[in-house]
Design a protein around this motif. Structure first.
Motif, PDB file in Angstrom:
ATOM      1  N   LEU A  93       0.849  -1.194   0.000  1.00 44.25           N
ATOM      2  CA  LEU A  93       0.000   0.000   0.000  1.00 44.25           C
ATOM      3  C   LEU A  93       0.880   1.238   0.000  1.00 44.25           C
ATOM      4  O   LEU A  93       1.916   1.265   0.675  1.00 44.25           O
ATOM      5  CB  LEU A  93      -0.869   0.045   1.270  1.00 44.25           C
ATOM      6  CG  LEU A  93      -2.073  -0.858   1.378  1.00 44.25           C
ATOM      7  CD1 LEU A  93      -2.695  -0.693   2.765  1.00 44.25           C
ATOM      8  CD2 LEU A  93      -3.100  -0.545   0.304  1.00 44.25           C
ATOM      9  N   HIS A  94       0.459   2.254  -0.723  1.00 46.61           N
ATOM     10  CA  HIS A  94       1.183   3.521  -0.733  1.00 46.61           C
ATOM     11  C   HIS A  94       0.181   4.662  -0.721  1.00 46.61           C
ATOM     12  O   HIS A  94      -0.956   4.510  -1.203  1.00 46.61           O
ATOM     13  CB  HIS A  94       2.070   3.625  -1.979  1.00 46.61           C
ATOM     14  CG  HIS A  94       3.116   2.564  -2.064  1.00 46.61           C
ATOM     15  ND1 HIS A  94       4.329   2.664  -1.430  1.00 46.61           N
ATOM     16  CD2 HIS A  94       3.114   1.364  -2.701  1.00 46.61           C
ATOM     17  CE1 HIS A  94       5.050   1.581  -1.672  1.00 46.61           C
ATOM     18  NE2 HIS A  94       4.340   0.775  -2.438  1.00 46.61           N
ATOM     19  N   ASP A 148      -2.758   5.470  -3.395  1.00 43.79           N
ATOM     20  CA  ASP A 148      -3.415   4.288  -3.958  1.00 43.79           C
ATOM     21  C   ASP A 148      -4.920   4.384  -3.760  1.00 43.79           C
ATOM     22  O   ASP A 148      -5.405   5.071  -2.845  1.00 43.79           O
ATOM     23  CB  ASP A 148      -2.909   3.013  -3.289  1.00 43.79           C
ATOM     24  CG  ASP A 148      -1.499   2.637  -3.695  1.00 43.79           C
ATOM     25  OD1 ASP A 148      -0.951   3.282  -4.611  1.00 43.79           O
ATOM     26  OD2 ASP A 148      -0.944   1.697  -3.085  1.00 43.79           O
TER      27      ASP A 148
END
Length: 209
Positions: A107-108, A111
């Motif tokens: 996850l970033h 996103d």
């Protein structure tokens, strides 16, 4: 049909830095009758799977990797085939729980996760943990804050891999700029709102909460 929000409370223990505490965790499910996302698979995989109730599990999203937020994730993933999603900056905490297994996806900030035609925007909000994230669902007027923001202030920063100044920056710059009526669905305890918490920022800073 818009997605709905469901809460399951599970109980277990949080362990870090040689200490252990009994905790109740909020497990949030976002979806409809067809598919759902689980946010923070805590303590009881069987109870979470029962709450999923046969729907397609799009993903098991970890707001951070403290053991009490991920300790049911692997079993739930094994039972459902759903991927586990975690920010890579929380790898050090994840490996304390799962030495031989990695999350399935990273996850970033920026996103987007889509479930039941509803968008969840990922915000990287370090401070409580290096890879802590919050999920913002504009269509639902909802923020899933993990342990970054609670009713009454920021998450704890007195243990390893946490930092008070960093969590204040995350909350001030990313969360408190959201509309005041956004409901904050926390990792523990009761729901609050952005508008209910925003006026207290200076108090938190003053007391180094």
């Amino acid at each position: 049909m818009a997605a709905r929000i469901e809460r399951l409370v599970t109980s277990g223990q949080f362990t870090l830095d040689g200490g252990t505490w009994d905790v109740d965790n909020n497990v949030w499910l976002v979806g409809d009758d067809r598919e759902v996302v689980v946010i923070d698979a805590a303590h009881d995989a069987a109870a979470i799977e029962e709450a999923v109730a046969g729907r397609r599990l799009v993903g098991i999203v970890c707001t951070h990797a403290h053991n009490d937020h991920v300790n049911a994730a692997a079993e739930l993933a094994d039972n459902t085939g759903a991927p586990i999603l975690l920010h890579p900056d929380d790898d050090v905490l994840w490996r304390m729980v799962y030495a031989d297994r990695k999350p399935d996806r990273t996850l970033h900030g920026g996103d987007v996760i889509t479930v039941a035609d509803t968008v969840l925007e990922v915000m990287h909000t370090p401070g409580h943990a290096p890879g802590a994230v919050c999920l913002y669902a504009p269509e639902l007027g909802a923020l899933f804050s993990g342990d970054t923001l609670f009713q009454g202030g920021p998450g704890a920063t007195g243990r390893s891999y946490s930092d008070f100044g960093t969590i204040i920056t995350s909350i001030r710059d990313q969360l408190l700029v959201l509309p005041g009526d956004v409901k904050v669905h926390t990792g523990h305890g009761e729901v609050t709102t952005i508008g209910g918490e925003a006026p207290h920022l200076d108090e938190w800073i003053a007391r180094g909460h």
